[in-house]
Design a protein around this motif. Sequence first.
Motif, PDB file in Angstrom:
ATOM      1  N   VAL A 167       0.846  -1.196   0.000  1.00 59.18           N
ATOM      2  CA  VAL A 167       0.000   0.000   0.000  1.00 59.18           C
ATOM      3  C   VAL A 167       0.880   1.243   0.000  1.00 59.18           C
ATOM      4  O   VAL A 167       1.998   1.231   0.532  1.00 59.18           O
ATOM      5  N   PRO A 168       0.386   2.332  -0.591  1.00 57.72           N
ATOM      6  CA  PRO A 168       1.137   3.592  -0.538  1.00 57.72           C
ATOM      7  C   PRO A 168       1.314   4.038   0.913  1.00 57.72           C
ATOM      8  O   PRO A 168       0.409   3.895   1.743  1.00 57.72           O
ATOM      9  N   GLY A 169       2.496   4.554   1.209  1.00 57.94           N
ATOM     10  CA  GLY A 169       2.770   5.039   2.557  1.00 57.94           C
ATOM     11  C   GLY A 169       3.448   4.030   3.450  1.00 57.94           C
ATOM     12  O   GLY A 169       3.888   4.369   4.562  1.00 57.94           O
ATOM     13  N   ALA A 170       3.544   2.782   2.988  1.00 60.92           N
ATOM     14  CA  ALA A 170       4.202   1.750   3.791  1.00 60.92           C
ATOM     15  C   ALA A 170       5.573   1.381   3.240  1.00 60.92           C
ATOM     16  O   ALA A 170       6.228   0.471   3.760  1.00 60.92           O
ATOM     17  N   GLU A 171       6.014   2.103   2.212  1.00 57.27           N
ATOM     18  CA  GLU A 171       7.281   1.770   1.568  1.00 57.27           C
ATOM     19  C   GLU A 171       8.423   1.736   2.587  1.00 57.27           C
ATOM     20  O   GLU A 171       8.612   2.661   3.371  1.00 57.27           O
ATOM     21  N   GLY A 172       9.164   0.632   2.549  1.00 59.05           N
ATOM     22  CA  GLY A 172      10.342   0.508   3.400  1.00 59.05           C
ATOM     23  C   GLY A 172      10.074   0.066   4.818  1.00 59.05           C
ATOM     24  O   GLY A 172      11.018  -0.263   5.554  1.00 59.05           O
ATOM     25  N   ARG A 173       8.824   0.037   5.235  1.00 61.84           N
ATOM     26  CA  ARG A 173       8.519  -0.371   6.602  1.00 61.84           C
ATOM     27  C   ARG A 173       8.378  -1.891   6.673  1.00 61.84           C
ATOM     28  O   ARG A 173       7.652  -2.501   5.885  1.00 61.84           O
ATOM     29  N   ARG A 174       9.073  -2.489   7.637  1.00 63.55           N
ATOM     30  CA  ARG A 174       9.082  -3.942   7.768  1.00 63.55           C
ATOM     31  C   ARG A 174       7.781  -4.431   8.394  1.00 63.55           C
ATOM     32  O   ARG A 174       7.318  -3.917   9.404  1.00 63.55           O
ATOM     33  N   CYS A 175       7.188  -5.433   7.763  1.00 66.54           N
ATOM     34  CA  CYS A 175       5.988  -6.095   8.265  1.00 66.54           C
ATOM     35  C   CYS A 175       6.408  -7.264   9.150  1.00 66.54           C
ATOM     36  O   CYS A 175       7.500  -7.841   8.961  1.00 66.54           O
ATOM     37  N   PRO A 176       5.596  -7.658  10.138  1.00 67.08           N
ATOM     38  CA  PRO A 176       5.939  -8.819  10.965  1.00 67.08           C
ATOM     39  C   PRO A 176       6.139 -10.114  10.189  1.00 67.08           C
ATOM     40  O   PRO A 176       6.762 -11.049  10.695  1.00 67.08           O
ATOM     41  N   CYS A 177       5.645 -10.171   8.933  1.00 64.15           N
ATOM     42  CA  CYS A 177       5.868 -11.371   8.126  1.00 64.15           C
ATOM     43  C   CYS A 177       7.285 -11.430   7.574  1.00 64.15           C
ATOM     44  O   CYS A 177       7.711 -12.459   7.045  1.00 64.15           O
ATOM     45  N   GLY A 178       8.030 -10.315   7.702  1.00 64.87           N
ATOM     46  CA  GLY A 178       9.401 -10.274   7.215  1.00 64.87           C
ATOM     47  C   GLY A 178       9.586  -9.475   5.947  1.00 64.87           C
ATOM     48  O   GLY A 178      10.706  -9.102   5.601  1.00 64.87           O
ATOM     49  N   LYS A 179       8.496  -9.205   5.228  1.00 65.29           N
ATOM     50  CA  LYS A 179       8.567  -8.400   4.012  1.00 65.29           C
ATOM     51  C   LYS A 179       8.423  -6.922   4.378  1.00 65.29           C
ATOM     52  O   LYS A 179       8.188  -6.559   5.529  1.00 65.29           O
ATOM     53  N   ALA A 180       8.547  -6.072   3.378  1.00 66.19           N
ATOM     54  CA  ALA A 180       8.427  -4.628   3.616  1.00 66.19           C
ATOM     55  C   ALA A 180       7.311  -4.036   2.762  1.00 66.19           C
ATOM     56  O   ALA A 180       7.009  -4.539   1.678  1.00 66.19           O
ATOM     57  N   GLY A 181       6.705  -2.963   3.270  1.00 60.47           N
ATOM     58  CA  GLY A 181       5.725  -2.216   2.504  1.00 60.47           C
ATOM     59  C   GLY A 181       4.303  -2.709   2.592  1.00 60.47           C
ATOM     60  O   GLY A 181       3.431  -2.225   1.877  1.00 60.47           O
ATOM     61  N   HIS A 182       4.029  -3.663   3.490  1.00 65.07           N
ATOM     62  CA  HIS A 182       2.689  -4.239   3.576  1.00 65.07           C
ATOM     63  C   HIS A 182       1.746  -3.361   4.397  1.00 65.07           C
ATOM     64  O   HIS A 182       2.159  -2.585   5.261  1.00 65.07           O
ATOM     65  N   LEU A 183       0.448  -3.548   4.175  1.00 63.96           N
ATOM     66  CA  LEU A 183      -0.590  -2.830   4.907  1.00 63.96           C
ATOM     67  C   LEU A 183      -0.416  -2.952   6.415  1.00 63.96           C
ATOM     68  O   LEU A 183      -0.564  -1.974   7.158  1.00 63.96           O
ATOM     69  N   GLU A 184      -0.117  -4.161   6.889  1.00 64.89           N
ATOM     70  CA  GLU A 184       0.021  -4.391   8.327  1.00 64.89           C
ATOM     71  C   GLU A 184       1.108  -3.536   8.958  1.00 64.89           C
ATOM     72  O   GLU A 184       1.068  -3.241  10.155  1.00 64.89           O
ATOM     73  N   ALA A 185       2.078  -3.097   8.153  1.00 67.33           N
ATOM     74  CA  ALA A 185       3.200  -2.313   8.669  1.00 67.33           C
ATOM     75  C   ALA A 185       2.828  -0.872   8.984  1.00 67.33           C
ATOM     76  O   ALA A 185       3.615  -0.151   9.614  1.00 67.33           O
ATOM     77  N   VAL A 186       1.619  -0.433   8.556  1.00 68.22           N
ATOM     78  CA  VAL A 186       1.206   0.946   8.858  1.00 68.22           C
ATOM     79  C   VAL A 186      -0.186   1.046   9.457  1.00 68.22           C
ATOM     80  O   VAL A 186      -0.520   2.057  10.075  1.00 68.22           O
ATOM     81  N   ALA A 187      -1.022   0.004   9.306  1.00 68.37           N
ATOM     82  CA  ALA A 187      -2.425   0.129   9.703  1.00 68.37           C
ATOM     83  C   ALA A 187      -2.831  -0.725  10.890  1.00 68.37           C
ATOM     84  O   ALA A 187      -3.944  -0.561  11.404  1.00 68.37           O
ATOM     85  N   SER A 188      -1.989  -1.645  11.340  1.00 72.69           N
ATOM     86  CA  SER A 188      -2.329  -2.434  12.527  1.00 72.69           C
ATOM     87  C   SER A 188      -2.159  -1.591  13.780  1.00 72.69           C
ATOM     88  O   SER A 188      -1.501  -0.540  13.766  1.00 72.69           O
ATOM     89  N   GLY A 189      -2.738  -2.052  14.879  1.00 69.97           N
ATOM     90  CA  GLY A 189      -2.577  -1.344  16.139  1.00 69.97           C
ATOM     91  C   GLY A 189      -1.129  -1.256  16.564  1.00 69.97           C
ATOM     92  O   GLY A 189      -0.660  -0.205  17.032  1.00 69.97           O
TER      93      GLY A 189
END
Length: 317
Positions: A167-189
């Motif tokens: 998703v836009p706005g999540a670029e470069g942010r690491r998700c708990p799954c190990g990938k980067a840029g995912h929705l969960e990396a910016v929209a989860s609690g």
Amino acid sequence: MTDGTALGIDIGGTKTLAALVGSDGGAGPVDEIPTRASSGASRVLADALGLALTTAGNRRIDTVGIGAAGVIDHRTGRVLSATDALPGWQGTDLLSAFKAAFPDASVRVVNDVQAFTLAEVRHGAARGAGTVLGVTVGTGIGGALVVHEQLHWGAHDAAGHFGHVLVPGAEGRRCPCGKAGHLEAVASGTAMTDLFREAGGTAGSLRDVDRAAAAGDSAARAVLHRGAEALGVALGSFANVFDPDLVVIGGGVAGLGQWWLDRVRTAARATTIPAVGDLRIEASTVGAAAVAVGAVSAARSLADPVPARPPEAGVLS
């Protein structure tokens, strides 16, 4: 002892819940404990089993449904994969453990958001709808697809993992799954709490971020708005693919209230194509025990033996 009854279990990254579930989807009594995720998979499983036995008491349990975080093989009840929210969870054999604890019961295990969505379709906000996307936004973000009251599992039991799209706005942010840029990396609690801290705020949980936003903190407001809009863009995109009757949302982040839901709706509708129309996005109505309720519903639907997964085909050259 009483007549046979059903027991639902919800094993998530933050809490573990057990409830007796009636045929009408009513739940009670309901017991809940924190999930000691950092203590490892064995502790999480032992705690869940202990809670289930306590809730069951001396009742004769004939059906046990477990909704658990992670990608769950609904045929074997084993965790195929999981994020960092539950360290070591991959490979956990939930079905065998609960069958041993409840040897006279029919036991089934599904993903927690699959269970949540099934509960909403059969007893809640999505009752009577043909195609439903279910999303829970809490410690992480999960999703599921139900078509004509049937869960869509996918080829690898991973259908509906909506939190793991770019998703836009999540670029470069690491998700708990190990990938980067995912929705969960910016929209989860969890992600929104971390983002607020990175902006200089002090917060132990999303509730603190919400309080700061209500008090006028611009950084807190920006983080919450960013998360809601990212979720809305993702849901609008999913709607363009699946053309659902509605989307139903649950999880702790939905507790932010009507303003949050309205912001999600606005972003989603700005993303959908005209053919999808006025996308319906509704809040969960089943309540805190939705996963337990849906897991029991899944267990009842799968009362007949489930065929083993066929062997994977070879790679064509």
